[in-house]
Design a protein around this motif. Structure first.
Motif, short mmCIF file in Angstrom:
data_model
loop_
_atom_site.label_atom_id
_atom_site.label_comp_id
_atom_site.label_asym_id
_atom_site.label_seq_id
_atom_site.Cartn_x
_atom_site.Cartn_y
_atom_site.Cartn_z
N ALA A 11 0.83 -1.20 0.00
CA ALA A 11 0.00 0.00 0.00
C ALA A 11 0.87 1.26 0.00
O ALA A 11 0.57 2.24 -0.69
N ALA A 12 1.97 1.25 0.76
CA ALA A 12 2.85 2.41 0.81
C ALA A 12 3.52 2.64 -0.55
O ALA A 12 3.63 3.78 -1.00
N LEU A 13 3.96 1.57 -1.18
CA LEU A 13 4.55 1.70 -2.51
C LEU A 13 3.56 2.28 -3.50
O LEU A 13 3.89 3.16 -4.30
N ALA A 14 2.33 1.80 -3.45
CA ALA A 14 1.30 2.29 -4.36
C ALA A 14 0.94 3.75 -4.07
O ALA A 14 0.68 4.53 -4.99
N ASP A 15 0.99 4.12 -2.80
CA ASP A 15 0.55 5.46 -2.40
C ASP A 15 1.62 6.52 -2.63
O ASP A 15 1.35 7.58 -3.18
N GLN A 16 2.87 6.23 -2.22
CA GLN A 16 3.89 7.27 -2.25
C GLN A 16 5.09 6.95 -3.14
O GLN A 16 5.97 7.79 -3.29
N GLY A 17 5.12 5.76 -3.72
CA GLY A 17 6.19 5.43 -4.67
C GLY A 17 7.45 4.90 -4.03
O GLY A 17 8.39 4.53 -4.75
N PHE A 18 7.52 4.84 -2.71
CA PHE A 18 8.67 4.22 -2.06
C PHE A 18 8.27 3.78 -0.66
O PHE A 18 7.26 4.22 -0.11
N ALA A 19 9.09 2.91 -0.10
CA ALA A 19 8.88 2.46 1.28
C ALA A 19 10.19 1.91 1.79
O ALA A 19 11.06 1.50 1.02
N VAL A 20 10.33 1.92 3.12
CA VAL A 20 11.52 1.36 3.77
C VAL A 20 11.05 0.39 4.85
O VAL A 20 10.17 0.71 5.65
N ILE A 21 11.65 -0.79 4.85
CA ILE A 21 11.38 -1.76 5.91
C ILE A 21 12.67 -2.01 6.68
O ILE A 21 13.77 -1.90 6.14
N ASP A 22 12.53 -2.32 7.96
CA ASP A 22 13.72 -2.61 8.76
C ASP A 22 14.16 -4.05 8.56
O ASP A 22 13.53 -4.82 7.81
N ALA A 23 15.25 -4.41 9.23
CA ALA A 23 15.80 -5.76 9.05
C ALA A 23 14.81 -6.83 9.49
O ALA A 23 14.69 -7.88 8.85
N GLN A 24 14.10 -6.57 10.56
CA GLN A 24 13.10 -7.54 11.01
C GLN A 24 12.02 -7.72 9.96
O GLN A 24 11.55 -8.84 9.72
N GLY A 25 11.62 -6.64 9.32
CA GLY A 25 10.62 -6.73 8.27
C GLY A 25 11.12 -7.54 7.09
O GLY A 25 10.38 -8.37 6.53
N LEU A 26 12.36 -7.32 6.70
CA LEU A 26 12.92 -8.10 5.59
C LEU A 26 12.98 -9.58 5.96
O LEU A 26 12.59 -10.44 5.17
N ARG A 27 13.46 -9.87 7.14
CA ARG A 27 13.54 -11.28 7.56
C ARG A 27 12.14 -11.90 7.61
O ARG A 27 11.97 -13.07 7.30
N GLY A 28 11.14 -11.10 7.96
CA GLY A 28 9.78 -11.61 7.95
C GLY A 28 9.33 -12.00 6.55
O GLY A 28 8.67 -13.03 6.36
#
Length: 247
Positions: A15-32
């Motif tokens: 949803a963030a990518l669609a809304d604003q064109g970029f997003a950042v996730i932390d390491a825990q998010g990537l591992r998830g």
């Protein structure tokens, strides 16, 4: 002072990518996304210690090291294609565009790591959420930027787009440096954000059709002591890889 990135929960990533064109996730998010534990990726940074020098820098620098390999992701299936040069049109890379750049491939043991394929599949799914189901042509670039020259430039071409659908930038490590601030701007408009990726395995995702990006130069924290910034950049493009006859 480093500005922390605006983090997005994994559940809101598409949803963030669609809304604003970029997003950042932390390491825990990537591992998830990968279904990984911290120890599953503990050996990865060592691969960046073995990157060959990039001999194509047109600014005369000696601060960049890299490898390059290409893959096709279709759903959960990943295929590594025959080794090929990296090419970008001048319209997207005024400094290094228009030439075939031949880099050494990514080490086979990294590509064989089960989390490598999981990584490509998980991030290709974000491209699918943006554009719909299709085959994704993926170019993988492990980079090291160091301070051999006193200064290192993560994006010597300046603020740019890459001519693809999705770009992801994962910080693998940063050691003994200052700088390296990421800047993301709307391709059309004045909106923008700046922040610094500092947590290893934190990951930025960019809708390349909507935003341009750059990273500021790095310098050593201690003069005379070499530092470096390691990243893994993946680009996802529908239809084909970029090439002189297929830009």
């Amino acid at each position: 002072m480093m500005l922390a990135p605006p983090l997005t929960p994994v559940a809101g990533l598409d949803a963030a990518l669609a809304d604003q064109g970029f997003a950042v996730i932390d390491a825990q998010g990537l591992r998830g996304l990968l279904g990984a534990r911290p120890e599953d990726l503990a050996d990865w940074p060592a691969y960046w210690d073995r990157l060959p020098a990039d001999h194509y820098l047109r600014d005369g620098g000696h601060y960049r090291y890299r490898r390059h390999s290409c893959f096709i992701v279709e759903g959960s299936h990943v295929t590594q294609v025959a080794h090929r040069p990296h090419w970008q049109p001048v319209s997207y890379n005024a400094l290094h565009g228009g030439i075939e750049r031949h880099f050494e491939p990514i080490e086979p043991t990294l590509v064989a790591d089960p989390f490598w394929s999981r990584w490509l599949v998980a991030l290709a799914a974000r491209a699918t959420a943006l554009r719909g189901p299709r085959a994704w042509y993926v170019e993988a670039h492990p980079f090291r930027i160091d301070t051999t020259d006193g200064i290192g430039r993560p994006t010597p071409e300046g603020a740019h787009r890459d001519g693809v659908d999705l770009v992801t930038v994962t910080l693998i490590n940063r050691v003994g440096i200052k700088g390296g601030e990421t800047r993301v701007f709307a391709a059309e408009g004045r909106e923008g954000q700046r922040f610094t990726l500092s947590e290893p395995f934190s990951t930025m995702l960019l809708d390349d059709t909507r935003v341009i990006h750059e990273s500021t130069p790095i310098q050593p924290l201690d003069p005379g002591v070499r530092g470096h910034r390691d990243t893994l950049v993946l680009t996802f493009r529908a239809g084909s890889f970029q090439g002189p006859d297929n830009s």
